[in-house]
Scaffold this active site. Structure first.
Site, PDB file in Angstrom:
ATOM      1  N   ASP A 129     -61.711  43.861 -63.916  1.00 32.86           N
ATOM      2  CA  ASP A 129     -61.487  42.471 -63.514  1.00 32.86           C
ATOM      3  C   ASP A 129     -62.760  41.692 -63.796  1.00 32.86           C
ATOM      4  O   ASP A 129     -63.858  42.246 -63.686  1.00 32.86           O
ATOM      5  CB  ASP A 129     -61.141  42.379 -62.023  1.00 32.86           C
ATOM      6  CG  ASP A 129     -60.375  41.111 -61.704  1.00 32.86           C
ATOM      7  OD1 ASP A 129     -59.142  41.184 -61.538  1.00 32.86           O
ATOM      8  OD2 ASP A 129     -61.010  40.035 -61.651  1.00 32.86           O
TER       9      ASP A 129
ATOM     10  N   LYS B  87     -64.928  40.880 -56.628  1.00 31.50           N
ATOM     11  CA  LYS B  87     -63.734  41.698 -56.380  1.00 31.50           C
ATOM     12  C   LYS B  87     -63.990  43.147 -56.787  1.00 31.50           C
ATOM     13  O   LYS B  87     -63.668  44.078 -56.047  1.00 31.50           O
ATOM     14  CB  LYS B  87     -62.558  41.128 -57.183  1.00 31.50           C
ATOM     15  CG  LYS B  87     -61.223  41.755 -56.832  1.00 31.50           C
ATOM     16  CD  LYS B  87     -60.166  41.410 -57.863  1.00 31.50           C
ATOM     17  CE  LYS B  87     -59.178  40.417 -57.331  1.00 31.50           C
ATOM     18  NZ  LYS B  87     -58.100  40.133 -58.295  1.00 31.50           N
TER      19      LYS B  87
ATOM     20  N   THR C  45     -45.916  38.885 -66.711  1.00 29.60           N
ATOM     21  CA  THR C  45     -44.696  38.194 -67.163  1.00 29.60           C
ATOM     22  C   THR C  45     -45.101  37.067 -68.105  1.00 29.60           C
ATOM     23  O   THR C  45     -45.859  36.180 -67.721  1.00 29.60           O
ATOM     24  CB  THR C  45     -43.949  37.610 -65.946  1.00 29.60           C
ATOM     25  OG1 THR C  45     -43.688  38.689 -65.063  1.00 29.60           O
ATOM     26  CG2 THR C  45     -42.650  36.959 -66.354  1.00 29.60           C
TER      27      THR C  45
ATOM     28  N   LEU D 287     -41.947  45.435 -60.044  1.00 35.00           N
ATOM     29  CA  LEU D 287     -42.214  45.778 -58.643  1.00 35.00           C
ATOM     30  C   LEU D 287     -42.146  44.554 -57.732  1.00 35.00           C
ATOM     31  O   LEU D 287     -42.456  43.438 -58.129  1.00 35.00           O
ATOM     32  CB  LEU D 287     -43.549  46.495 -58.506  1.00 35.00           C
ATOM     33  CG  LEU D 287     -44.826  45.861 -59.052  1.00 35.00           C
ATOM     34  CD1 LEU D 287     -45.406  44.875 -58.089  1.00 35.00           C
ATOM     35  CD2 LEU D 287     -45.825  46.967 -59.354  1.00 35.00           C
ATOM     36  N   ARG D 288     -41.731  44.838 -56.522  1.00 36.34           N
ATOM     37  CA  ARG D 288     -41.663  43.787 -55.500  1.00 36.34           C
ATOM     38  C   ARG D 288     -42.827  43.954 -54.547  1.00 36.34           C
ATOM     39  O   ARG D 288     -43.203  45.083 -54.231  1.00 36.34           O
ATOM     40  CB  ARG D 288     -40.376  43.929 -54.667  1.00 36.34           C
ATOM     41  CG  ARG D 288     -39.122  43.561 -55.390  1.00 36.34           C
ATOM     42  CD  ARG D 288     -37.919  44.104 -54.657  1.00 36.34           C
ATOM     43  NE  ARG D 288     -37.983  45.566 -54.562  1.00 36.34           N
ATOM     44  CZ  ARG D 288     -37.132  46.300 -53.885  1.00 36.34           C
ATOM     45  NH1 ARG D 288     -36.169  45.747 -53.205  1.00 36.34           N
ATOM     46  NH2 ARG D 288     -37.243  47.613 -53.863  1.00 36.34           N
TER      47      ARG D 288
ATOM     48  N   LYS E 205     -28.555  37.681 -49.485  1.00 34.58           N
ATOM     49  CA  LYS E 205     -28.818  37.316 -48.094  1.00 34.58           C
ATOM     50  C   LYS E 205     -29.207  35.835 -48.054  1.00 34.58           C
ATOM     51  O   LYS E 205     -30.199  35.436 -48.657  1.00 34.58           O
ATOM     52  CB  LYS E 205     -29.941  38.200 -47.545  1.00 34.58           C
ATOM     53  CG  LYS E 205     -30.101  38.101 -46.073  1.00 34.58           C
ATOM     54  CD  LYS E 205     -30.889  39.280 -45.519  1.00 34.58           C
ATOM     55  CE  LYS E 205     -30.959  39.252 -44.012  1.00 34.58           C
ATOM     56  NZ  LYS E 205     -31.582  38.050 -43.457  1.00 34.58           N
ATOM     57  N   ALA E 206     -28.400  35.080 -47.319  1.00 33.93           N
ATOM     58  CA  ALA E 206     -28.693  33.642 -47.219  1.00 33.93           C
ATOM     59  C   ALA E 206     -29.992  33.446 -46.445  1.00 33.93           C
ATOM     60  O   ALA E 206     -30.330  34.225 -45.550  1.00 33.93           O
ATOM     61  CB  ALA E 206     -27.544  32.946 -46.501  1.00 33.93           C
TER      62      ALA E 206
ATOM     63  N   GLY F 161     -39.044  32.346 -52.049  1.00 31.44           N
ATOM     64  CA  GLY F 161     -40.411  31.906 -52.326  1.00 31.44           C
ATOM     65  C   GLY F 161     -41.178  33.005 -53.018  1.00 31.44           C
ATOM     66  O   GLY F 161     -40.584  33.873 -53.665  1.00 31.44           O
TER      67      GLY F 161
ATOM     68  N   CYS G  93     -43.518  34.915 -57.734  1.00 25.20           N
ATOM     69  CA  CYS G  93     -42.768  35.280 -58.944  1.00 25.20           C
ATOM     70  C   CYS G  93     -41.576  34.381 -59.223  1.00 25.20           C
ATOM     71  O   CYS G  93     -41.524  33.736 -60.268  1.00 25.20           O
ATOM     72  CB  CYS G  93     -42.326  36.730 -58.862  1.00 25.20           C
ATOM     73  SG  CYS G  93     -43.716  37.830 -59.084  1.00 25.20           S
TER      74      CYS G  93
HETATM   75  C1  UDX Z   1     -39.621  39.602 -57.309  1.00 20.96           C
HETATM   76  C2  UDX Z   1     -38.681  40.584 -58.024  1.00 20.96           C
HETATM   77  O1  UDX Z   1     -37.785  41.163 -57.060  1.00 20.96           O
HETATM   78  C3  UDX Z   1     -39.488  41.668 -58.754  1.00 20.96           C
HETATM   79  O2  UDX Z   1     -38.616  42.505 -59.490  1.00 20.96           O
HETATM   80  C4  UDX Z   1     -40.489  40.988 -59.681  1.00 20.96           C
HETATM   81  O3  UDX Z   1     -41.307  41.952 -60.306  1.00 20.96           O
HETATM   82  C5  UDX Z   1     -41.357  39.986 -58.922  1.00 20.96           C
HETATM   83  O4  UDX Z   1     -40.533  39.041 -58.245  1.00 20.96           O
HETATM   84  P1  UDX Z   1     -41.060  39.608 -55.034  1.00 20.96           P
HETATM   85  O5  UDX Z   1     -41.492  38.218 -55.408  1.00 20.96           O
HETATM   86  O6  UDX Z   1     -42.091  40.573 -54.552  1.00 20.96           O
HETATM   87  O7  UDX Z   1     -40.314  40.312 -56.290  1.00 20.96           O
HETATM   88  O8  UDX Z   1     -39.992  39.446 -53.851  1.00 20.96           O
HETATM   89  P2  UDX Z   1     -38.433  39.675 -53.614  1.00 20.96           P
HETATM   90  O9  UDX Z   1     -38.245  40.818 -52.696  1.00 20.96           O
HETATM   91  O10 UDX Z   1     -37.695  39.690 -54.870  1.00 20.96           O
HETATM   92  O11 UDX Z   1     -38.081  38.341 -52.766  1.00 20.96           O
HETATM   93  C6  UDX Z   1     -38.309  37.041 -53.314  1.00 20.96           C
HETATM   94  C7  UDX Z   1     -37.887  35.968 -52.350  1.00 20.96           C
HETATM   95  O12 UDX Z   1     -36.477  35.919 -52.216  1.00 20.96           O
HETATM   96  C8  UDX Z   1     -38.420  36.127 -50.922  1.00 20.96           C
HETATM   97  O13 UDX Z   1     -38.843  34.874 -50.427  1.00 20.96           O
HETATM   98  C9  UDX Z   1     -37.223  36.636 -50.148  1.00 20.96           C
HETATM   99  O14 UDX Z   1     -37.280  36.330 -48.782  1.00 20.96           O
HETATM  100  C10 UDX Z   1     -36.096  35.920 -50.839  1.00 20.96           C
HETATM  101  N1  UDX Z   1     -34.787  36.589 -50.743  1.00 20.96           N
HETATM  102  C11 UDX Z   1     -34.594  37.824 -51.290  1.00 20.96           C
HETATM  103  C12 UDX Z   1     -33.723  35.947 -50.117  1.00 20.96           C
HETATM  104  O15 UDX Z   1     -33.869  34.827 -49.615  1.00 20.96           O
HETATM  105  N2  UDX Z   1     -32.503  36.582 -50.066  1.00 20.96           N
HETATM  106  C13 UDX Z   1     -32.288  37.809 -50.626  1.00 20.96           C
HETATM  107  O16 UDX Z   1     -31.156  38.299 -50.552  1.00 20.96           O
HETATM  108  C14 UDX Z   1     -33.374  38.449 -51.238  1.00 20.96           C
END
Ligand code: UDX
Length: 436
Positions: free
Chosen positions: A36, A41, A127, A159-160, A257-258, A263, A266
């Site tokens: 980095d 860091k 990305t 990954l999430r 899921k509503a 947010g 990503c």
């Molecule tokens: C996402 C993608 O899932 C992942 O594959 C990619 O590499 C990066 O972006 P991440 O941003 O870590 O991952 O979060 P994720 O679990 O996907 O949730 C994103 C947002 O959607 C969160 O704010 C979550 O609360 C919201 N969400 C998710 C909903 O409101 N409803 C759902 O059913 C699922």
């Protein structure tokens, strides 16, 4: 998990993706150097101080540093000299029109090229828009020594946050975009210890798969959130609708899921970047634009719900539980919770907050709110409780105590964490998303 062939890998960019990738590659047996350009860091990482909260990441890094499989450096030169496979995982922040800023990738490509003295495989992990691989290739070609050979690959990461390590180790698929047999063989060897179907494509298709996946998931959320509005207006129940919809295998139950809106760093950023790419390619992506618009409207709709529950907002104390954009992370970037708090503050509300992990990061961004030591302290004497992030511990709150502590028994739930009938029985005035 043991690797049969140990590869020498450099990961440039020690942010979320870079650190998880580096630690996981070391864990499966490879020799990894994480790089980095932020010296502070790197100094912290060398001392075992991990800059982000991600379940399991800190012990994984410490374990592999101890095994001498994982080192940190601020020198791209050191990484290039000591590795055959070089993963680029630097940030691609959004510019004003949503377009991704790729200058960090260009800088890295130029620097890598300068130090290459033998064959290198340069793999894009961040990305990026389609055709970034072409740009990286032409940049490297321009700055490399004549004899140095290289290939370009795209290997997007899915990954999430919050489940990053298990997502990396147990992927649904590993997408590998390559143009040569040599590149394909190196990446196959690197990923061999990980169980997951590999899909080989050309570089551009791999780049597109990442954008397509993220926007499809965001679209699923906006779709269910649109339905939640219809449920609210008609009296149907979104949880049941989602269940019935998701039981169709072709649709699938996940990401239905509503909520008060999605947010994180990503979805909003990648969707904006994808819209920008489409437009530059001469295509008007109506579906993607609607996905983003529905998400913005959902946050406003949630604010209206709070207003409806409280009548006047100005001067009232509102307890907000949750700051991170989802549970199990301290990440507050583009968090709907922060968004709602800002909206409520503009309306003159006094805000008390609690989040299990994200308080420190929020303090740096958000002033003029009362940061409390626990959920009950935030709730005490509040006119309303707002649930903004679905941390599981909020679902286990002692609701009788909550009721006693609140000045008015009003709960507005942006994550549908409680059963409406039970809340009513306990004497709350409870409103949630799509379950009016
Ligand atoms: C996402 C993608 O899932 C992942 O594959 C990619 O590499 C990066 O972006 P991440 O941003 O870590 O991952 O979060 P994720 O679990 O996907 O949730 C994103 C947002 O959607 C969160 O704010 C979550 O609360 C919201 N969400 C998710 C909903 O409101 N409803 C759902 O059913 C699922």
């Amino acid at each position: 998990m043991k690797s049969t062939t140990k590869e020498k890998i450099a990961v440039i960019g020690s942010g979320y993706v870079g650190l998880v990738t580096g630690a996981c590659f070391a864990e499966i047996g490879h020799q990894v150097i994480c790089i980095d350009n932020n010296e502070e860091k790197v100094a912290n990482l060398k001392q075992g101080k991990i800059p982000i909260y991600e379940p399991g990441l800190s012990p994984l890094i410490l374990k592999n540093v101890k095994r001498k499989r994982l080192i940190f450096s601020d020198s791209v030169k050191e990484g290039v000299k000591n590795s055959k496979a070089i993963f680029i995982a630097v940030g691609t922040p959004p510019r004003a029109k949503g377009e991704a800023d790729l200058s960090a990738i260009e800088d890295v490509a130029e620097e890598v090229a300068k130090y290459m003295d033998s064959y290198k495989l340069i793999i894009q992990k961040s990305t990026v828009p389609i055709a970034t691989g072409d740009w990286v290739e032409s940049t490297v070609r321009m700055f490399k020594k004549k004899h140095a050979k290289f290939d370009i690959a795209s290997n997007p990461e899915f990954l999430r946050e919050g489940s990053a390590i298990s997502d990396f180790m147990n992927p649904d698929r590993i997408v590998i975009g390559v143009e040569t047999k040599r590149a394909r063989e190196i990446l196959s060897r690197i990923y061999k210890p990980i169980k997951g179907k590999m899909i080989f494509t050309d570089v551009k298709s791999a780049e597109l798969i990442k954008h397509a996946s993220n926007s499809f998931l965001a679209m699923k959320i906006s779709f269910i959130n649109s339905l939640s509005r219809i449920c609210d207006a008609s009296g149907a129940n979104i949880d049941k609708v989602s269940q019935g919809l998701g039981m169709d295998k072709r649709i699938g139950k996940d990401f239905l899921k509503a909520s008060l809106g999605y947010g994180g760093f990503c979805f909003p950023k990648d969707l904006a970047a994808f819209i920008n790419i489409c437009e530059r390619l001469g295509y008007n992506p109506e579906l993607l634009k609607a996905t983003a618009k529905v998400n913005e409207q959902q946050k406003e709709f949630f604010l209206r719900k709070i207003k409806k529950a409280l009548w006047n907002i100005s001067g009232k104390k509102i307890a907000v539980l949750g700051l991170s954009f989802k549970p199990n992370t301290d990440d507050i970037r583009l968090s709907p919770a922060i968004n709602i708090i800002r909206m409520l503050k503009r309306e003159g509300a006094k805000i008390a907050v609690f989040d299990p992990k994200a308080m420190e990061k929020a303090r740096q961004e958000l002033s003029g709110v009362d940061y409390c030591d626990n959920a009950y302290e935030a709730i005490k004497d509040a006119d309303c409780l707002v649930l903004a992030t679905d941390w599981p511990q909020f679902g286990r709150l002692d609701l009788k105590r909550v009721k006693r502590l609140l000045k008015r028994p009003i709960v507005v739930d942006g994550r549908n964490m409680f059963d409406p009938a039970n809340m009513e029985k306990l004497g709350f005035r409870y409103s949630s998303i799509g379950r009016s």
